[in-house]
Design an enzyme around this catalytic site. Structure first.
Site, PDB file in Angstrom:
ATOM      1  N   HIS A  12       0.874  -1.173   0.000  1.00  0.00           N
ATOM      2  CA  HIS A  12       0.000   0.000   0.000  1.00  0.00           C
ATOM      3  C   HIS A  12       0.911   1.223   0.000  1.00  0.00           C
ATOM      4  O   HIS A  12       1.766   1.364   0.870  1.00  0.00           O
ATOM      5  CB  HIS A  12      -0.923   0.012   1.223  1.00  0.00           C
ATOM      6  CG  HIS A  12      -1.898   1.143   1.154  1.00  0.00           C
ATOM      7  ND1 HIS A  12      -3.156   1.013   0.629  1.00  0.00           N
ATOM      8  CD2 HIS A  12      -1.754   2.455   1.482  1.00  0.00           C
ATOM      9  CE1 HIS A  12      -3.769   2.188   0.645  1.00  0.00           C
ATOM     10  NE2 HIS A  12      -2.939   3.073   1.169  1.00  0.00           N
ATOM     11  N   CYS A  13       0.728   2.089  -0.976  1.00  0.00           N
ATOM     12  CA  CYS A  13       1.653   3.219  -1.142  1.00  0.00           C
ATOM     13  C   CYS A  13       0.979   4.531  -0.744  1.00  0.00           C
ATOM     14  O   CYS A  13      -0.014   4.920  -1.364  1.00  0.00           O
ATOM     15  CB  CYS A  13       2.123   3.278  -2.596  1.00  0.00           C
ATOM     16  SG  CYS A  13       3.242   4.651  -2.913  1.00  0.00           S
ATOM     17  N   VAL A  14       1.509   5.190   0.281  1.00  0.00           N
ATOM     18  CA  VAL A  14       0.905   6.455   0.712  1.00  0.00           C
ATOM     19  C   VAL A  14       1.120   7.562  -0.315  1.00  0.00           C
ATOM     20  O   VAL A  14       0.319   8.476  -0.431  1.00  0.00           O
ATOM     21  CB  VAL A  14       1.438   6.927   2.091  1.00  0.00           C
ATOM     22  CG1 VAL A  14       0.869   6.119   3.209  1.00  0.00           C
ATOM     23  CG2 VAL A  14       2.938   6.947   2.125  1.00  0.00           C
TER      24      VAL A  14
ATOM     25  N   VAL B  19      -1.690   7.086  -2.684  1.00  0.00           N
ATOM     26  CA  VAL B  19      -2.989   6.950  -2.012  1.00  0.00           C
ATOM     27  C   VAL B  19      -3.757   5.750  -2.540  1.00  0.00           C
ATOM     28  O   VAL B  19      -4.976   5.794  -2.736  1.00  0.00           O
ATOM     29  CB  VAL B  19      -3.868   8.212  -2.183  1.00  0.00           C
ATOM     30  CG1 VAL B  19      -4.798   8.372  -0.993  1.00  0.00           C
ATOM     31  CG2 VAL B  19      -3.052   9.448  -2.380  1.00  0.00           C
ATOM     32  N   ASN B  20      -3.070   4.694  -2.800  1.00  0.00           N
ATOM     33  CA  ASN B  20      -3.709   3.517  -3.379  1.00  0.00           C
ATOM     34  C   ASN B  20      -2.839   2.297  -3.105  1.00  0.00           C
ATOM     35  O   ASN B  20      -1.661   2.426  -2.799  1.00  0.00           O
ATOM     36  CB  ASN B  20      -3.839   3.723  -4.905  1.00  0.00           C
ATOM     37  CG  ASN B  20      -4.880   2.815  -5.533  1.00  0.00           C
ATOM     38  OD1 ASN B  20      -5.531   2.031  -4.846  1.00  0.00           O
ATOM     39  ND2 ASN B  20      -5.035   2.916  -6.841  1.00  0.00           N
TER      40      ASN B  20
END
Ligand SMILES: [Zn+2]
Ligand SMILES: [Zn+2]
Length: 313
Positions: A162-164, A167-168
């Site tokens: 999950h990549c901040v 945002v996805n």
């Protein structure tokens, strides 16, 4: 292995969701700052200088805009493209061999030890086979390489992480877009660092002589430092993901792969690369897939993955 339950650093999920929206603005702010420093302050004014400075300025500005367009395109593709959700009431296609095993195996044979604790019995009609599981939180079947993301609160197909920053979740259907975003950002930050270097060196002289506006000096200084920092950290990520793509491994699977004698998804470097980027060479550089690749490469759909034994047969 369900990463979200074992060693996932994203436990503060709601805080991360709020942080996610902020990250989009942060990315856009860094892009705007770099644009102002490179195009408006450093190289735009040099377009009116004589040869060869004007030619060099033209080349730098064209390459800067080209990379910027590819970077922003890839970024919004990874932000807005679904990484891959498990269809409702998903169940694996059982071949004859799996059916035989299903008849003789117990429930615990089908679930990895680390996920047993979180797994309850599936509702009637959802079957299991080795390498697939059942997600108690989504109440649905779980295809191979799929993981439940605690931030998105759903299962994601071939979840990488999950990549901040985007945002996805990064998964089967947007991993290529994420990699292109990574590569174009890396190239853009390298370019920015080099073309801002002369202005950065001049910064200290100008600061003493007060020959440039304080605002432009601050923008040049900040843009140079930020681009250099991003270029260095992205170098590590680009190296890591190159190795992952060529071995057909996700970030989540690194530990699992270390334990395996032979990594079953490793089909050879070329095929591994095509499982993520597709087979059309022209589209390797763009955040797009051909309809033919989407049809013919099951890994791009994220529900089924060829293994070494399939290829060797
Ligand atoms: Zn789930
Ligand atoms: Zn997620």
């Amino acid at each position: 292995m369900d990463c979200c339950r074992s060693a996932n650093p994203f436990r503060l999920c709601s805080a991360l969701r709020v942080l996610g929206s902020f990250m989009v603005f942060l990315v856009l702010a860094i892009v705007t700052l770099s644009y102002y420093a490179v195009v408006v302050v450093a190289w735009g004014p040099r377009l009116s200088h004589g040869f060869p400075v004007s030619v060099l300025a033209s080349v730098i500005i064209v390459v800067f805009h080209l990379l910027l367009a590819l970077l922003i395109w890839s970024y919004f593709m990874v932000v807005f493209h679904d990484p891959g959700a498990v269809p409702a009431n998903w169940r694996p296609l059982l071949d004859e061999e799996s059916l035989e095993r299903t008849a003789s195996a117990t429930l615990s044979d089908y679930i990895a030890p680390e996920t047993r604790a979180s797994t309850s019995s599936p509702p009637e009609g959802i079957e299991r086979r080795p390498n697939t599981g059942y997600c108690a939180r989504c109440q649905n079947g779980k295809p191979p390489r799929c993981h439940h993301c605690s931030v998105c609160q759903r299962c994601v197909l071939k979840m990488d992480h999950h990549c901040v920053w985007v945002v996805n979740c990064v998964g089967a259907r947007n991993y290529k877009f994420f990699l292109l975003f990574l590569i174009y950002t890396f190239l853009e930050t390298i370019l920015d660092t080099f073309v801002l270097l002369p202005n950065f060196v001049k910064f200290f002289g100008d600061a003493r002589k007060h020959s440039s506006s304080p605002g432009n000096l601050a923008v040049t200084f900040l843009a140079f430092v930020l681009n250099l920092a991003f270029a260095l950290s992205l170098l590590c990520f680009v190296g890591m993901h190159t190795s992952l793509v060529l071995s057909n491994t996700t970030t989540i699977e690194v530990y699992e792969k270390k334990k395996a004698v032979i990594w079953k998804y490793d089909l050879g470097k070329r095929k591994n690369f095509e499982q993520v980027f597709g087979t059309k060479k022209l589209l390797w550089f763009l955040p797009l897939f051909s309809a033919e690749d989407l049809e013919k490469i099951p890994a791009l759909k994220g529900l089924d993955f060829p293994t070494r034994s399939d290829v060797e047969l």
